[in-house]
Design an enzyme around this catalytic site. Structure first.
Site, mmCIF file in Angstrom:
data_model
loop_
_atom_site.group_PDB
_atom_site.id
_atom_site.type_symbol
_atom_site.label_atom_id
_atom_site.label_comp_id
_atom_site.label_asym_id
_atom_site.label_seq_id
_atom_site.Cartn_x
_atom_site.Cartn_y
_atom_site.Cartn_z
ATOM 1 N NE ARG A 117 1.684 2.660 0.488
ATOM 2 C CZ ARG A 117 0.661 2.549 1.327
ATOM 3 N NH1 ARG A 117 -0.540 2.213 0.892
ATOM 4 N NH2 ARG A 117 0.830 2.750 2.614
ATOM 5 C CB THR A 395 -7.366 -1.836 2.075
ATOM 6 O OG1 THR A 395 -6.712 -0.718 2.662
ATOM 7 C CG2 THR A 395 -6.461 -2.540 1.105
HETATM 8 N N1 GLY Z 1 -3.344 2.015 3.958
HETATM 9 C C1 GLY Z 1 -3.111 0.816 4.658
HETATM 10 C C2 GLY Z 1 -1.909 0.097 4.187
HETATM 11 O O1 GLY Z 1 -1.440 0.345 3.097
HETATM 12 O O2 GLY Z 1 -1.390 -0.711 4.908
#
Ligand code: GLY
Length: 584
Positions: A117, A395
């Site tokens: 992340r 995503t």
């Molecule tokens: N950017 C959306 C998530 O990571 O939930």
């Protein structure tokens, strides 16, 4: 039961039924072009294979993964190759400039999670996304240079490959380099997203426009060739010199320079300090199956297990798929989970996330007891629960299984479609806008309507809370289902429904993928449903007090199931175009 051609017709109708934020749909009529597009999907019959399989949102990337498997690479090699290929072929979400999560279960039963992340830069501060009046300014958190967190994808893939892969980085990156240099034909999905989302983001940045716009000041269209020479050079540098090329070398120089010139915060020191982290997955059980999913900084694993734990107190199979009672129970369970998400979830390196309490069967039972089968509880009356003290938009997802039985589920992203829309200098690399996943101000919703609190406040070096939920379900000790989805806040409930549809309602992986979806996230107090549920069901749900809203499609699951005899069954999502499940 519909025959195959009728089923295909339904699939085509669904494909043209429109898309939701971050999900591709509704292609324009195809111009004549030198390639054929679109992949027929059978909504009842999974794709089958005996050895390896890949399911991804892009047919070219899927083929890259299958080739790596056929060359003897394992599931991690193939997953990393797919991830790099998607950065070229699916720039809406595939990326080098974003981040994500990988769930891995090895053939011998070890389950682990890799967290890549993004991290907030060192200079990030709690109120950085507020305007002069103290209100969140979504332009700052979504489309300015401040929106970008330090990217994690390159570090994550390199870590996964080093620890669990069998092939060298330059080998698994070669297909991506070739695709970037030789070019790809713009498909329906990319053409639609450029026209729909790119016009709000990419168009504002000359470096981005130079890549994705044609000479006539229009976004590239279906059948146009997309050549990404700068991206090919960046990929080559990483292939030759490893992740240091990105985090410490010429690419880092350009990202830091792009930020310094445009009011962004990421410095060379931020890039050099970035680390992907291996974490212990969140594990739970559901009706005898084991469920492994992503731990914080994703909220996905905790809340999928929490909702499953609540639902285990009810006989969903008895009520049946699409019944008002089953949908009501799921929606009520989801409200409690998302309320807890708003309070307790954040980066585990900075806040203590009470995951054991949230995923305990006892806590779930106490929530189940609050659920009234006849009457919805208004979200305004639900508050995050008192936990027992314990000691202690776009995503993309892809799934890979190899012939040995290693399984990989990866969800990664730039956040919204094309991220910030900013390409860093001459790198060809699109940068994320993941900083919007922080809670800019407690109680004020982000782009997905999610509210958060202190646990997810902006802070230096913090990872923003995510909903991405790459998930692996185990049956009788063997990997059974590998799944995941895009969809922002709706990822959790989409993945949840893949588990419910297969475990409770006995659907195969294609049926489970195709079945209409629904979603409740506590706030707003709305039971969002796709088209396809019976009007009678919706009427009964309204009578129970659910605020039903029929909206666009949700998610794009890419799933693989392994049968008792080892057969691989896969399904890409009929809600998206140009995706493909393939195996050998
Ligand atoms: N950017 C959306 C998530 O990571 O939930």
């Amino acid at each position: 039961m519909m025959n195959r051609s009728a089923a295909r017709l339904v699939a085509i109708v669904m494909l043209t039924a429109g898309g939701c934020f971050g999900v591709t749909a509704a292609p324009a009529p195809a111009p004549a072009s030198p390639v054929s597009y679109g992949v027929e999907k059978d909504i009842f019959h999974p794709v089958t294979a005996q050895q390896g399989m890949v399911a991804s949102v892009d047919a070219t990337a899927t083929r890259v993964g299958v080739d790596i498997l056929k060359q003897g690479g394992n599931a991690v090699d193939a997953a990393v190759a797919v991830g790099f290929a998607l950065a070229v072929t699916h720039p809406q979400a595939g990326n080098l400039g974003g981040g994500g999560f990988m769930m891995l279960r090895t053939a011998d039963g070890k389950t682990t999670a890799i967290d890549f992340r993004e991290m907030a830069p060192q200079q990030a501060s709690r109120d950085m996304f507020l305007d002069d009046k103290g209100n969140p300014d979504s332009k700052k958190s979504l489309t300015s240079h401040l929106a970008t967190g330090t990217p994690g994808t390159v570090a994550g893939f390199a870590l996964a490959l080093e620890k669990y892969g069998s092939l060298p980085l330059n080998k698994v990156m070669q297909p991506a380099i070739t695709l970037a240099r030789d070019g790809i034909w713009v498909n329906d999905a990319l053409a639609f997203d450029l026209k729909t989302y790119g016009v709000e983001t990419l168009v504002n940045h000359p470096n981005s426009k130079a890549i994705f716009w044609s000479v006539g000041d229009n976004p590239l269209q279906k059948g146009d060739k997309l050549v990404q020479e700068n991206l090919a050079k960046s990929l080559e540098m990483i292939a030759e010199n490893g992740p240091d090329a990105f985090y410490k070398g010429a690419i880092a120089d350009q990202i830091a320079d792009e930020m310094a010139k445009n009011g962004g915060l990421i410095t060379k020191a931020d890039l050099a300090a970035y680390k992907a982290v291996e974490r212990t997955p969140i594990g739970g059980t559901y009706r005898g199956y084991e469920v492994f999913s992503m731990p914080p900084p994703s909220s996905g694993g905790i809340h999928i297990v929490q909702i499953l734990n609540i639902l285990e107190n009810f006989d969903l199979a008895k009520y049946g798929f699409g019944s008002a009672d089953a949908m009501h129970l799921v929606a009520e369970a989801e409200k409690y989970a998302y309320a807890d998400r708003s309070e307790y979830l954040g980066d585990p390196d900075f806040v203590k996330v009470p995951w054991q309490a949230l995923t305990s069967k006892a806590y779930a039972k106490s929530l189940a007891q609050k659920i009234d089968l006849q009457k919805a509880v208004a979200s305004s009356t639900i508050k995050p629960g008192d936990l027992a003290p314990y000691e202690s938009n776009q995503t993309t997802h892809f799934s890979v299984v190899d012939k040995q039985g290693n399984a990989v589920a990866v969800t990664y992203t730039l956040n919204t479609t094309f991220g910030s829309g900013i390409v860093a200098g001459d790198t060809g690399i699109l940068l994320n806008n993941e900083m919007d996943d922080f809670s800019a101000k407690p109680g004020v919703p982000n782009v997905y309507g999610l509210v958060g609190g202190d646990a997810n406040a902006v802070g230096p070096n913090k990872r923003p809370l995510s909903s991405m939920s790459p998930t692996i379900v185990v049956k009788n000790g063997k990997t059974w289902l590998v799944t995941g989805s895009p969809g922002g806040s709706r990822i959790i409930t989409t993945v949840l429904q893949m588990v419910l549809n297969t475990v409770d309602f006995g659907m195969n992986v294609a049926e489970a993928t195709n079945a209409p979806r629904f979603h409740h996230q506590w706030l707003p107090d709305e039971l969002r449903v796709e088209k396809g549920f019976s009007p009678d069901t919706l009427r009964i749900l309204k009578e129970k007090g659910q605020n039903v809203a029929v909206k666009d499609v949700m998610g794009s699951t890419q799933s693989i199931m392994i049968g008792e005899d080892g057969t691989r069954y896969g399904a890409s999502d009929p809600r998206t175009v140009d995706d493909l499940t393939a195996g050998y």
